[in-house]
Design a protein around this motif. Structure first.
Motif, PDB file in Angstrom:
ATOM      1  N   ILE A   1       0.835  -1.209   0.000  1.00 19.78           N
ATOM      2  CA  ILE A   1       0.000   0.000   0.000  1.00 19.78           C
ATOM      3  C   ILE A   1       0.864   1.252   0.000  1.00 19.78           C
ATOM      4  CG2 ILE A   1      -1.624   1.328   1.399  1.00 19.78           C
ATOM      5  CD1 ILE A   1      -2.877  -1.320   2.237  1.00 19.78           C
ATOM      6  N   ARG A   2       1.956   1.204   0.773  1.00 20.63           N
ATOM      7  CA  ARG A   2       2.853   2.369   0.772  1.00 20.63           C
ATOM      8  C   ARG A   2       3.462   2.596  -0.607  1.00 20.63           C
ATOM      9  NH1 ARG A   2       4.512   0.504   5.982  1.00 20.63           N
ATOM     10  NH2 ARG A   2       6.325  -0.519   5.019  1.00 20.63           N
ATOM     11  N   ASP A   3       3.866   1.500  -1.278  1.00 24.37           N
ATOM     12  CA  ASP A   3       4.405   1.642  -2.638  1.00 24.37           C
ATOM     13  C   ASP A   3       3.371   2.241  -3.582  1.00 24.37           C
ATOM     14  OD1 ASP A   3       6.744   0.578  -1.737  1.00 24.37           O
ATOM     15  OD2 ASP A   3       6.338  -1.457  -2.454  1.00 24.37           O
ATOM     16  N   ILE A   4       2.143   1.768  -3.444  1.00 26.32           N
ATOM     17  CA  ILE A   4       1.091   2.290  -4.319  1.00 26.32           C
ATOM     18  C   ILE A   4       0.837   3.767  -4.032  1.00 26.32           C
ATOM     19  CG2 ILE A   4      -1.373   2.130  -4.849  1.00 26.32           C
ATOM     20  CD1 ILE A   4      -1.151  -0.884  -4.407  1.00 26.32           C
ATOM     21  N   GLN A   5       0.864   4.123  -2.753  1.00 26.65           N
ATOM     22  CA  GLN A   5       0.660   5.529  -2.396  1.00 26.65           C
ATOM     23  C   GLN A   5       1.765   6.413  -2.950  1.00 26.65           C
ATOM     24  OE1 GLN A   5       0.340   5.364   1.840  1.00 26.65           O
ATOM     25  NE2 GLN A   5      -1.877   4.939   1.839  1.00 26.65           N
ATOM     26  N   VAL A   6       3.020   5.892  -2.870  1.00 25.73           N
ATOM     27  CA  VAL A   6       4.134   6.666  -3.425  1.00 25.73           C
ATOM     28  C   VAL A   6       3.976   6.836  -4.934  1.00 25.73           C
ATOM     29  CG1 VAL A   6       6.622   6.649  -3.831  1.00 25.73           C
ATOM     30  CG2 VAL A   6       5.737   6.023  -1.583  1.00 25.73           C
ATOM     31  N   LYS A   7       3.590   5.741  -5.593  1.00 22.79           N
ATOM     32  CA  LYS A   7       3.413   5.814  -7.050  1.00 22.79           C
ATOM     33  C   LYS A   7       2.273   6.755  -7.418  1.00 22.79           C
ATOM     34  CE  LYS A   7       5.256   1.201  -8.007  1.00 22.79           C
ATOM     35  NZ  LYS A   7       4.965  -0.149  -8.508  1.00 22.79           N
ATOM     36  N   LEU A   8       1.176   6.702  -6.634  1.00 21.90           N
ATOM     37  CA  LEU A   8       0.061   7.611  -6.913  1.00 21.90           C
ATOM     38  C   LEU A   8       0.462   9.066  -6.702  1.00 21.90           C
ATOM     39  CD1 LEU A   8      -2.947   5.695  -5.312  1.00 21.90           C
ATOM     40  CD2 LEU A   8      -2.472   6.015  -7.739  1.00 21.90           C
ATOM     41  N   ALA A   9       1.276   9.299  -5.663  1.00 26.06           N
ATOM     42  CA  ALA A   9       1.736  10.667  -5.422  1.00 26.06           C
ATOM     43  C   ALA A   9       2.604  11.161  -6.582  1.00 26.06           C
ATOM     44  CB  ALA A   9       2.516  10.732  -4.114  1.00 26.06           C
ATOM     45  N   SER A  10       3.513  10.279  -7.053  1.00 24.38           N
ATOM     46  CA  SER A  10       4.354  10.672  -8.196  1.00 24.38           C
ATOM     47  C   SER A  10       3.517  10.846  -9.452  1.00 24.38           C
ATOM     48  CB  SER A  10       5.439   9.621  -8.426  1.00 24.38           C
ATOM     49  OG  SER A  10       4.864   8.358  -8.741  1.00 24.38           O
ATOM     50  N   LEU A  11       2.476   9.997  -9.599  1.00 25.05           N
ATOM     51  CA  LEU A  11       1.586  10.134 -10.759  1.00 25.05           C
ATOM     52  C   LEU A  11       0.830  11.457 -10.716  1.00 25.05           C
ATOM     53  CD1 LEU A  11       0.387   8.852 -13.305  1.00 25.05           C
ATOM     54  CD2 LEU A  11      -1.324   7.735 -11.854  1.00 25.05           C
ATOM     55  N   ASP A  12       0.416  11.860  -9.514  1.00 25.84           N
ATOM     56  CA  ASP A  12      -0.255  13.158  -9.383  1.00 25.84           C
ATOM     57  C   ASP A  12       0.668  14.295  -9.793  1.00 25.84           C
ATOM     58  OD1 ASP A  12      -2.555  11.977  -8.513  1.00 25.84           O
ATOM     59  OD2 ASP A  12      -2.088  12.187  -6.379  1.00 25.84           O
ATOM     60  N   GLU A  13       1.945  14.182  -9.404  1.00 25.19           N
ATOM     61  CA  GLU A  13       2.901  15.219  -9.787  1.00 25.19           C
ATOM     62  C   GLU A  13       3.079  15.264 -11.309  1.00 25.19           C
ATOM     63  OE1 GLU A  13       6.470  14.457  -7.710  1.00 25.19           O
ATOM     64  OE2 GLU A  13       5.648  14.920  -5.721  1.00 25.19           O
ATOM     65  N   VAL A  14       3.178  14.058 -11.923  1.00 21.63           N
ATOM     66  CA  VAL A  14       3.341  14.004 -13.390  1.00 21.63           C
ATOM     67  C   VAL A  14       2.121  14.581 -14.086  1.00 21.63           C
ATOM     68  CG1 VAL A  14       3.586  12.462 -15.355  1.00 21.63           C
ATOM     69  CG2 VAL A  14       4.931  12.056 -13.294  1.00 21.63           C
TER      70      VAL A  14
END
Length: 345
Positions: A122-135
């Motif tokens: 879940i933490r990995d997914i949250q990090v990826k979602l955060a980076s996706l939001d930035e992109v």
């Protein structure tokens, strides 16, 4: 009372410890071979009557005690020793069964295991979602910039298209004015075509001979200028035309009227080279017309092709203007430009 664990030099923190009911020493649950799950499953009664390994070792052994409750628990729930200073022969006292686990305890154990398993993912997914939001935010910012640039460029292109249409209309108007000005400068000129060229020819005498033939005699003062002019197509086999500039427009109009009248009165023997004193069996027709500008010549040639294609009977030039007429009874058509010819059917 000391807070140090009796089984290791560390202090016990929190509530995950066991206290001996005899010596009142405290032990980490891991120091006495109790896992967290097993410790949470123990009842309060068992914890209140628990005896530490030290006190238990002082008890005398009576007979065969291999089948003790502690050994049954150890066999039922295998544990791995987590502290090196505790021997494996020391087992917790009492029997722990599945009946002693409450629903809340089972739910807590399952939740803890699920948290351990999925927490990292879940933490990995949250990090990826955060980076996706930035992109996505970056792409949205770039898209807005491109959109703004496109809108500004579209406005510029629209303005340029309007300017182009205005310039095209201006150029067309100026071109027509220049053509009219050039044509006005040629109002006193005629062009005599298809007259054979000779090295020692005198074009003035040729023009006088032609004037006498059509019964429109000229004096020397009536002709201001007379010469051969260059061909538009240098590869054409036709001889160069003779340009004649009269002293007045009236003389030019009388000269042209005389040519038309002569050809009308002699339909089988129209104006040709024999009338100009050129001998030989082969006679070539001689044409006399107004001196037209290059654009008017091209428009006249295009009008003749269109008249032949649509079976128009007449195509002529008067005062530098091109006209068409389909039949004797139909009205004439002023050919201003190629657009007029394109509309004909």
């Amino acid at each position: 009372m000391s807070n140090n664990c009796a089984g290791c030099p560390n202090q016990h923190k929190g509530s995950l410890f066991l206290q001996c009911c005899r010596c009142e020493d405290k032990y980490h649950h891991t120091c006495v071979n109790f896992s967290k799950e097993l410790f949470l499953s123990l009842t309060k009664e068992y914890k209140d009557t628990w005896v530490c390994p030290t006190c238990r070792s002082k008890e005398p052994r009576l007979g065969d005690n291999s089948n003790t409750p502690i050994r049954v628990v150890a066999a039922a729930v295998p544990v791995t020793p987590q502290c090196e200073n505790v021997t494996q022969r020391i087992k917790p006292r009492g029997r722990v069964t599945c009946e002693s686990l409450s629903a809340d305890t089972i739910r807590a154990i399952i939740r803890e295991e699920l948290d351990k398993k999925f927490d990292t993912q879940i933490r990995d997914i949250q990090v990826k979602l955060a980076s996706l939001d930035e992109v996505l935010a970056h792409f949205n910012s770039e898209f807005e910039k491109v959109k703004s640039q496109c809108e500004s460029q579209t406005a510029i292109i629209t303005q340029l298209q309007r300017d182009k249409e205005e310039l095209r209309a201006t150029c067309t108007d100026l071109s027509q004015r220049i053509t009219q000005a050039e044509q006005l400068s040629r109002t006193c000129n005629v062009e005599i075509q298809c007259v054979p060229e000779n090295k020692n020819e005198n074009v003035y005498n040729t023009v006088h001979q032609l004037a006498n033939t059509i019964k429109c005699p000229l004096s020397d003062s009536d002709i201001n200028y007379c010469t051969r002019i260059a061909k538009l197509n240098s590869k054409s086999p036709r001889p160069r035309s003779i340009l004649v500039k009269f002293s007045s427009r009236r003389l030019r109009d009388n000269f042209l009227a005389g040519v038309i009248k002569f050809n009308r009165n002699h339909p089988t023997e129209k104006l040709n080279t024999s009338h100009l004193g050129y001998g030989g069996e082969k006679k070539s027709a001689v044409f006399v017309s107004e001196h037209l500008t290059l654009d008017t010549k091209r428009l006249h040639a295009e009008a003749r092709r269109k008249a032949k294609e649509l079976n128009y009977r007449y195509c002529w030039v008067r005062d530098g203007k091109v006209f068409l007429r389909k039949t004797d009874s139909s009205s004439y058509i002023f050919v201003k430009d190629s657009l007029v010819l394109n509309k004909l059917s």
